[in-house]
Motif scaffolding. Structure first.
Motif, mmCIF file in Angstrom:
data_model
loop_
_atom_site.group_PDB
_atom_site.id
_atom_site.type_symbol
_atom_site.label_atom_id
_atom_site.label_comp_id
_atom_site.label_asym_id
_atom_site.label_seq_id
_atom_site.Cartn_x
_atom_site.Cartn_y
_atom_site.Cartn_z
ATOM 1 N N MET A 1 0.714 -1.259 0.043
ATOM 2 C CA MET A 1 0.046 -0.083 -0.048
ATOM 3 C C MET A 1 0.829 1.015 0.017
ATOM 4 O O MET A 1 1.841 1.393 0.631
ATOM 5 C CB MET A 1 -0.989 -0.086 1.117
ATOM 6 C CG MET A 1 -1.860 1.063 1.203
ATOM 7 S SD MET A 1 -2.693 1.147 2.838
ATOM 8 C CE MET A 1 -2.749 -0.459 3.835
ATOM 9 N N GLU A 57 4.559 1.090 1.271
ATOM 10 C CA GLU A 57 5.655 0.851 1.000
ATOM 11 C C GLU A 57 6.623 1.816 0.630
ATOM 12 O O GLU A 57 7.694 1.942 0.437
ATOM 13 C CB GLU A 57 5.338 0.275 -0.554
ATOM 14 C CG GLU A 57 4.786 -1.225 -0.484
ATOM 15 C CD GLU A 57 3.815 -1.317 -1.626
ATOM 16 O OE1 GLU A 57 4.334 -0.879 -2.800
ATOM 17 O OE2 GLU A 57 2.717 -1.877 -1.729
ATOM 18 N N SER A 134 -14.041 -1.380 1.760
ATOM 19 C CA SER A 134 -13.112 -2.164 1.856
ATOM 20 C C SER A 134 -11.976 -1.467 2.704
ATOM 21 O O SER A 134 -11.028 -2.159 3.136
ATOM 22 C CB SER A 134 -12.490 -2.087 0.392
ATOM 23 O OG SER A 134 -11.948 -0.865 -0.084
ATOM 24 N N GLN A 178 -10.744 -12.167 3.622
ATOM 25 C CA GLN A 178 -10.309 -12.664 2.319
ATOM 26 C C GLN A 178 -11.773 -12.930 1.456
ATOM 27 O O GLN A 178 -11.555 -12.824 0.224
ATOM 28 C CB GLN A 178 -9.594 -13.984 2.686
ATOM 29 C CG GLN A 178 -8.978 -14.692 1.360
ATOM 30 C CD GLN A 178 -8.281 -13.739 0.451
ATOM 31 O OE1 GLN A 178 -7.412 -13.010 0.805
ATOM 32 N NE2 GLN A 178 -8.783 -14.089 -0.727
ATOM 33 N N ALA A 181 -12.355 -9.811 -0.140
ATOM 34 C CA ALA A 181 -11.338 -9.595 -1.148
ATOM 35 C C ALA A 181 -11.789 -10.251 -2.491
ATOM 36 O O ALA A 181 -11.728 -9.794 -3.478
ATOM 37 C CB ALA A 181 -10.017 -9.995 -0.648
ATOM 38 N N GLU A 185 -12.706 -8.884 -6.100
ATOM 39 C CA GLU A 185 -11.987 -9.216 -7.401
ATOM 40 C C GLU A 185 -13.139 -9.698 -8.348
ATOM 41 O O GLU A 185 -12.927 -9.134 -9.540
ATOM 42 C CB GLU A 185 -10.895 -10.176 -7.099
ATOM 43 C CG GLU A 185 -9.795 -9.736 -6.663
ATOM 44 C CD GLU A 185 -8.763 -10.655 -5.904
ATOM 45 O OE1 GLU A 185 -9.023 -11.873 -5.951
ATOM 46 O OE2 GLU A 185 -7.706 -10.086 -5.343
ATOM 47 N N ASN A 190 -10.545 -3.635 -7.098
ATOM 48 C CA ASN A 190 -8.884 -3.709 -6.884
ATOM 49 C C ASN A 190 -9.057 -4.274 -5.327
ATOM 50 O O ASN A 190 -9.755 -3.254 -4.444
ATOM 51 C CB ASN A 190 -8.083 -2.469 -6.897
ATOM 52 C CG ASN A 190 -6.883 -2.649 -6.667
ATOM 53 O OD1 ASN A 190 -6.304 -3.452 -5.878
ATOM 54 N ND2 ASN A 190 -5.808 -2.314 -7.447
ATOM 55 N N GLU A 192 -6.583 -4.639 -3.252
ATOM 56 C CA GLU A 192 -5.175 -4.516 -2.498
ATOM 57 C C GLU A 192 -5.624 -3.639 -1.147
ATOM 58 O O GLU A 192 -6.474 -2.647 -1.611
ATOM 59 C CB GLU A 192 -4.205 -3.732 -3.303
ATOM 60 C CG GLU A 192 -2.916 -3.655 -2.641
ATOM 61 C CD GLU A 192 -2.132 -2.533 -3.325
ATOM 62 O OE1 GLU A 192 -1.163 -1.960 -2.507
ATOM 63 O OE2 GLU A 192 -2.121 -2.235 -4.572
ATOM 64 N N PRO A 193 -5.303 -4.018 -0.055
ATOM 65 C CA PRO A 193 -5.697 -2.865 1.124
ATOM 66 C C PRO A 193 -5.510 -1.606 0.898
ATOM 67 O O PRO A 193 -4.276 -1.227 0.280
ATOM 68 C CB PRO A 193 -4.864 -3.772 2.265
ATOM 69 C CG PRO A 193 -4.568 -5.057 1.925
ATOM 70 C CD PRO A 193 -4.707 -5.037 0.353
ATOM 71 N N HIS A 195 -6.383 0.432 -1.080
ATOM 72 C CA HIS A 195 -6.147 0.851 -2.556
ATOM 73 C C HIS A 195 -7.360 2.185 -2.907
ATOM 74 O O HIS A 195 -7.103 3.235 -3.801
ATOM 75 C CB HIS A 195 -6.966 -0.028 -3.540
ATOM 76 C CG HIS A 195 -6.686 0.368 -5.147
ATOM 77 N ND1 HIS A 195 -5.575 0.277 -5.688
ATOM 78 C CD2 HIS A 195 -7.960 0.737 -5.816
ATOM 79 C CE1 HIS A 195 -5.824 0.781 -6.994
ATOM 80 N NE2 HIS A 195 -7.089 1.085 -7.271
#
Ligand SMILES: [Fe+2]
Ligand SMILES: [Fe+2]
Length: 318
Positions: A1, A57, A134, A178, A181, A185, A190, A192-193, A195
């Motif tokens: 993230m 990140e 989310s 999950q 998630a 999808e 998306n 991704e946590p 996002h």
């Protein structure tokens, strides 16, 4: 993230700081950042709390012991708590905690996103709501996990039992985060946590930062458990409406299945959260009874504010 986009002067300064090396212990901000708006404060706090989950990140190091970060987070959490408490009035306590608690939750009357999804929403609105959800649901149950080491005895054992279920009872594909998630999808979103963090309104940030605040602070354990119990006790019927609404819109079944799971699971969880977790906790710490109700109120009130935000916007564009 990645770090979110700033929403004002404070978040711009803090996110810039997080991209730089950690300062030495004892250092202070050269000039303390000032927020332009509540939105600016909330995105800053959300990011600072997120450093204690899975982090970003694009920070330089984890900034866990960063004195700037610790001081800033403390100040923002104090402001958030003061705002949440200003909306709350103590209840008159009755003898039977569990009955009073269920009545309290049932009496709360707020706008419902689930009933809008069931009856009126179009696909884009339903997907927009999934994006907003989310932010929490991709780390579902994590804010409550902080509370476990703050407890002892029966309350602790019961909370771990509930959390074990939220985390899939040993099956990673069954973790509620999950399952959500997989639904995202399948719906072309998306998963991704974080996002969609730049798209969510202040109301959603306030819901998320309040849960982390309650979870992480020992002195707010009562509010955290009340929030959990309020959440579980107000989930089963809306989950049923969500599942039916998503099927009406012919969205992928994977998304509806997340809500199917919560119709059954939360009918069990509400009993566990109120009668086992909260009641056992209050047996040990009766002074925290108002905080348990405060936590439940905050859960319901913040959800009502989020619902109002989306309903106003969608009705304005109808
Ligand atoms: Fe769940
Ligand atoms: Fe649950």
């Amino acid at each position: 993230m990645l770090l979110p986009k700033p929403r004002g002067t404070m978040s711009a300064a803090v996110f810039e700081h997080l991209r730089s090396p950690e300062p030495a212990p004892g250092e202070r901000w050269p000039t303390s950042p000032v927020a332009d708006s509540t939105d600016d404060e909330l995105i800053t706090l959300w990011a600072l709390q997120e450093l204690s989950y899975r982090g970003f990140e694009d920070t330089d190091g984890d900034h866990k012991g960063d004195p700037f970060v610790l001081a800033e987070r403390h100040q923002l959490e104090s402001a958030l708590e003061a705002r949440l408490r200003s909306r709350w009035t103590d209840v008159e306590l009755e003898d039977d905690f569990a009955e009073q608690f269920f009545d309290f939750v049932a009496a709360h009357d707020g706008p419902s996103l689930a009933s809008f999804i069931l009856r009126k929403a179009d696909r884009d609105q339903a997907l927009e709501l999934m994006q907003a959800r989310s932010i929490y649901q991709l780390k579902e149950a994590d804010p409550t996990t902080w509370v476990i080491p703050h407890l002892a005895g029966r309350a602790k054992a019961a909370l771990v039992e509930l959390q074990y279920d939220e985390y899939g009872a040993g099956d990673p594909d069954a973790m509620h985060s999950q399952v959500f998630a997989a639904g995202m999808e399948a719906s072309g979103l998306n998963a991704e946590p974080g996002h969609y963090i730049n798209d969510v309104p202040a109301e959603v940030l306030e819901q998320n930062t309040a849960m982390s605040l309650f979870g992480m602070q020992r002195r707010l354990a009562g509010a955290a458990l009340g929030h959990l119990a309020g959440f579980e006790a107000s989930s089963s019927l809306p989950s049923q409406q969500m599942a039916a609404g998503l099927r009406r819109l012919e969205l992928p079944d994977e998304m509806a299945k997340y809500y199917d799971e919560h119709v059954e699971a939360d009918a069990v969880h509400e009993q566990l959260a109120v009668r086992s977790v909260c009641a056992a906790f209050l047996g040990d710490e009766p002074h925290a009874t108002q905080d348990v109700f405060f936590g439940a109120f905050t859960c319901l009130d913040l959800e009502a504010r989020t619902a109002q935000h989306f309903l106003d916007r969608w009705e304005a564009t109808a």
